[in-house]
Scaffold this active site. Structure first.
Site, PDB file in Angstrom:
ATOM      1  N   LYS A 269       0.837  -1.196   0.000  1.00  0.00           N
ATOM      2  CA  LYS A 269       0.000   0.000   0.000  1.00  0.00           C
ATOM      3  C   LYS A 269       0.875   1.250   0.000  1.00  0.00           C
ATOM      4  CE  LYS A 269      -3.908  -1.874   2.675  1.00  0.00           C
ATOM      5  NZ  LYS A 269      -4.959  -1.697   1.662  1.00  0.00           N
ATOM      6  N   ARG A 343     -10.240 -11.631   2.306  1.00  0.00           N
ATOM      7  CA  ARG A 343     -11.084 -12.706   1.781  1.00  0.00           C
ATOM      8  C   ARG A 343     -10.372 -14.055   1.856  1.00  0.00           C
ATOM      9  NH1 ARG A 343     -11.571  -9.590  -3.835  1.00  0.00           N
ATOM     10  NH2 ARG A 343     -11.272  -7.885  -2.362  1.00  0.00           N
TER      11      ARG A 343
HETATM   12  N1  BES Z   1      -8.090  -3.779   4.496  1.00  0.00           N
HETATM   13  C1  BES Z   1      -8.280  -3.412   3.151  1.00  0.00           C
HETATM   14  C2  BES Z   1      -9.608  -2.682   2.924  1.00  0.00           C
HETATM   15  C3  BES Z   1      -9.722  -1.333   3.552  1.00  0.00           C
HETATM   16  C4  BES Z   1      -9.365  -0.206   2.837  1.00  0.00           C
HETATM   17  C5  BES Z   1     -10.217  -1.182   4.814  1.00  0.00           C
HETATM   18  C6  BES Z   1      -9.495   1.034   3.407  1.00  0.00           C
HETATM   19  C7  BES Z   1     -10.345   0.063   5.384  1.00  0.00           C
HETATM   20  C8  BES Z   1      -9.983   1.172   4.674  1.00  0.00           C
HETATM   21  C9  BES Z   1      -8.268  -4.648   2.270  1.00  0.00           C
HETATM   22  O1  BES Z   1      -7.460  -5.668   2.704  1.00  0.00           O
HETATM   23  C10 BES Z   1      -7.772  -4.220   0.945  1.00  0.00           C
HETATM   24  O2  BES Z   1      -6.640  -3.829   0.865  1.00  0.00           O
HETATM   25  N2  BES Z   1      -8.622  -4.301  -0.066  1.00  0.00           N
HETATM   26  C11 BES Z   1      -8.258  -3.888  -1.374  1.00  0.00           C
HETATM   27  C12 BES Z   1      -8.756  -4.949  -2.327  1.00  0.00           C
HETATM   28  C13 BES Z   1      -8.233  -4.785  -3.731  1.00  0.00           C
HETATM   29  C14 BES Z   1      -6.734  -5.034  -3.762  1.00  0.00           C
HETATM   30  C15 BES Z   1      -8.966  -5.744  -4.605  1.00  0.00           C
HETATM   31  C16 BES Z   1      -8.928  -2.553  -1.638  1.00  0.00           C
HETATM   32  O3  BES Z   1     -10.050  -2.349  -1.191  1.00  0.00           O
HETATM   33  O4  BES Z   1      -8.301  -1.708  -2.268  1.00  0.00           O
HETATM   34 MN    MN Z   2      -5.462  -5.466   2.040  1.00  0.00          MN
END
Ligand code: BES
Ligand code: MN
Ligand code: ZN
Length: 492
Positions: A269, A343
């Site tokens: 990230k 997931r």
């Molecule tokens: N933990 C994150 C989702 C999230 C994002 C929670 C912002 C709270 C605030 C999750 O693990 C994630 O990174 N999801 C990605 C999925 C994508 C790579 C398909 C996302 O939402 O960008």
């Molecule tokens: Mn994630």
């Protein structure tokens, strides 16, 4: 903070500390306000007449040391139409606390003659929820910046009735605080093993807690969950919590995503805001909080809580985009993005749950997708389900508690977005409908059992908060909602 229920003495309203009382829209004094008005030779009525404050819902006015009540500060809180119910009493308590917490007063009296015992208890509940503060790592804060209120006295006509109604609400508040604490802890302190040990300590409440480590999970074939934790020096953990208060009834089950820190892994990230990913275990904290209140009020139900605890780190041993893992279900998963890790954790946790417990239903909670924040913002969580009755029960509990849900679709046509070229499924489905394809992914790991998934990415943490009962930061979203559903539909 201490809560006391005391008799509202109409002839002798309190004379010390902070006192909160209600003003009804149009400037009408509530019963408590009338009593204080008499004791101050009409200071309240004059204050209301002198300015714009006329008791509109959410508005407030402060009277400091009026003649007749020289050692008090009186907060007039607008309550709109003045119709008391649980919700308005709770908001009153929370707003009263918020507006006096740093005033210097050590006692806050909620002056509520004419209000029922049950509503009095809800006022105490509101004040308690508003008093949440995570300050264990502050060492230099000046005393005059800290909250001063130590005791909240709720003055009602029937304090015994209020006290009786307070028991279950106190258990709920304790559980919400437990959940908020878990979410607030920094990720160097709260990691899978230390988290599991905190849950183990709940055995003193009568819960049964089992902890599965990596070797046990490997034996069960949980390649999906284990792949996420493989880049972390911290061992992944699966925590199984059971409450057996329902005789031989089929259990109901709750499963939570517990990523104690989500860097994204190799699909790392951006640095900006990454610290927020300490609360990527909010779903599991909601499940832990639910188990806490279920035990705290000795619920007449058989309830299972499962927490999938991992840390998602980049490392020489970390999972790669392109890897294929085999889940406990036997299905193979192609990893497209290591940041779609929640997931992967839930796939094995859900499968394990239905396989071992054969529950009446399963509800999972997860801070799963950024996309749900784009869809529903920070006040509403996404509900995805294969079952209308379970959805209705969740929506009814949502309405009763104010923890908002909106049901989202799971269209079969979107399944092809997560079909893999070389494995059974892939872990991302592109930008379009990102929360939905995440839900469809989870659904592939659920058999015939009624199942619901709550995406709480937008609601687990709030800054700024939009409600007086929720201070900035961890909300505890889900604890109250699920407790309500269990109490209303699955006990007795
Ligand atoms: N933990 C994150 C989702 C999230 C994002 C929670 C912002 C709270 C605030 C999750 O693990 C994630 O990174 N999801 C990605 C999925 C994508 C790579 C398909 C996302 O939402 O960008
Ligand atoms: Mn994630
Ligand atoms: Zn995550």
């Amino acid at each position: 903070m201490r809560i006391e229920f005391v008799q509202a003495d109409r002839a002798n309203p309190p004379a010390e500390g902070a006192i909160a009382t209600a003003i009804i829209d149009g400037g009408k004094l509530s019963e408590g306000a009338q009593d204080l008005d008499k004791a101050t030779s009409g200071a309240l009525a004059r204050a209301v007449a002198a300015g714009r404050f006329k008791g509109a819902k959410g508005a407030s006015l402060e009277l400091v040391a009026p003649a007749g009540r020289e050692s008090a500060r009186i907060t007039l809180l607008g309550v709109g139409d003045g119709q008391w119910n649980g919700e308005s009493a709770e908001t009153f308590g929370a707003s009263a606390y918020a507006s006096t917490k740093t005033s210097g007063a050590t006692t806050l009296t909620l002056l509520l003659p004419g209000v029922s015992g049950e509503e009095g208890a809800r006022a105490a509940f509101g004040a308690t929820l508003a008093s949440y503060r995570f300050d264990k790592y502050r060492t230099t804060e000046k005393a005059d910046k800290k909250p001063s209120v130590e005791t909240v006295k709720v003055a009602v006509d029937d304090p015994a009735a209020a006290e009786a109604a307070w028991g279950d609400l106190k258990a709920l508040a304790d559980a919400i605080f437990f959940s908020r604490d878990l979410v607030s802890e920094p990720p160097n302190v709260l990691y899978p093993e230390s988290y599991a040990q905190r849950i183990k300590a709940l055995e003193s409440m009568g819960l049964e807690v089992e902890i599965l480590g990596e070797a046990e999970m490997a034996k069960l074939g949980m390649g999906s969950l284990l792949g996420v934790g493989q880049g972390s020096i911290r061992d992944s953990q699966l925590v199984v919590i059971q409450w057996k208060g329902g005789g031989d009834a089929q259990p109901i089950a709750f499963v939570g995503k517990g990523v104690t820190f989500d860097t994204g892994g190799i699909s790392i990230k951006p640095a900006d805001g990454m610290e927020d990913m300490k609360w990527d275990m909010g779903g599991s904290a909601a499940v832990a909080g639910l188990m806490h209140v279920i035990a705290g009020r000795k619920a007449k139900a058989n309830v299972v809580g499962i927490l999938g605890l991992v840390e998602n780190m980049p490392d020489g041993n970390a999972q790669r985009p392109g890897d294929v893992v085999t889940s406990m279900s036997g299905q193979t998963i192609e990893i497209i993005n290591t940041d779609a890790e929640g997931r992967l954790v839930l796939a094995d946790a859900l499968w394990y749950c239905q396989d071992r417990f054969k529950p009446k239903f399963m509800v999972d909670l997860a801070t799963l997708t950024g996309a749900i924040i784009i869809s529903l913002g920070n006040d509403v969580s996404g509900l995805f389900s294969n079952n209308d009755e379970l959805s209705e029960n969740l929506l009814a509990a949502s309405k009763a508690t104010g923890e908002q849900l909106w049901r989202m679709p799971l269209p079969p046509a979107y399944e092809k977005q997560i079909d893999s070229m070389i494995a059974d499924v892939k872990n991302t489905g592109g930008r379009a409908g990102g929360s939905i394809t995440a839900g469809l992914f989870l659904q592939r790991f659920v058999n015939k059992v009624p199942w619901a998934h709550l995406d709480i990415a937008g609601t687990a943490w709030k800054k700024p908060s939009s409600e007086p009962t929720i201070p900035d930061g961890a909300t505890g979203f889900g604890v109250r909602l699920l407790n309500q559903m269990v109490a209303d539909k699955y006990e007795g």
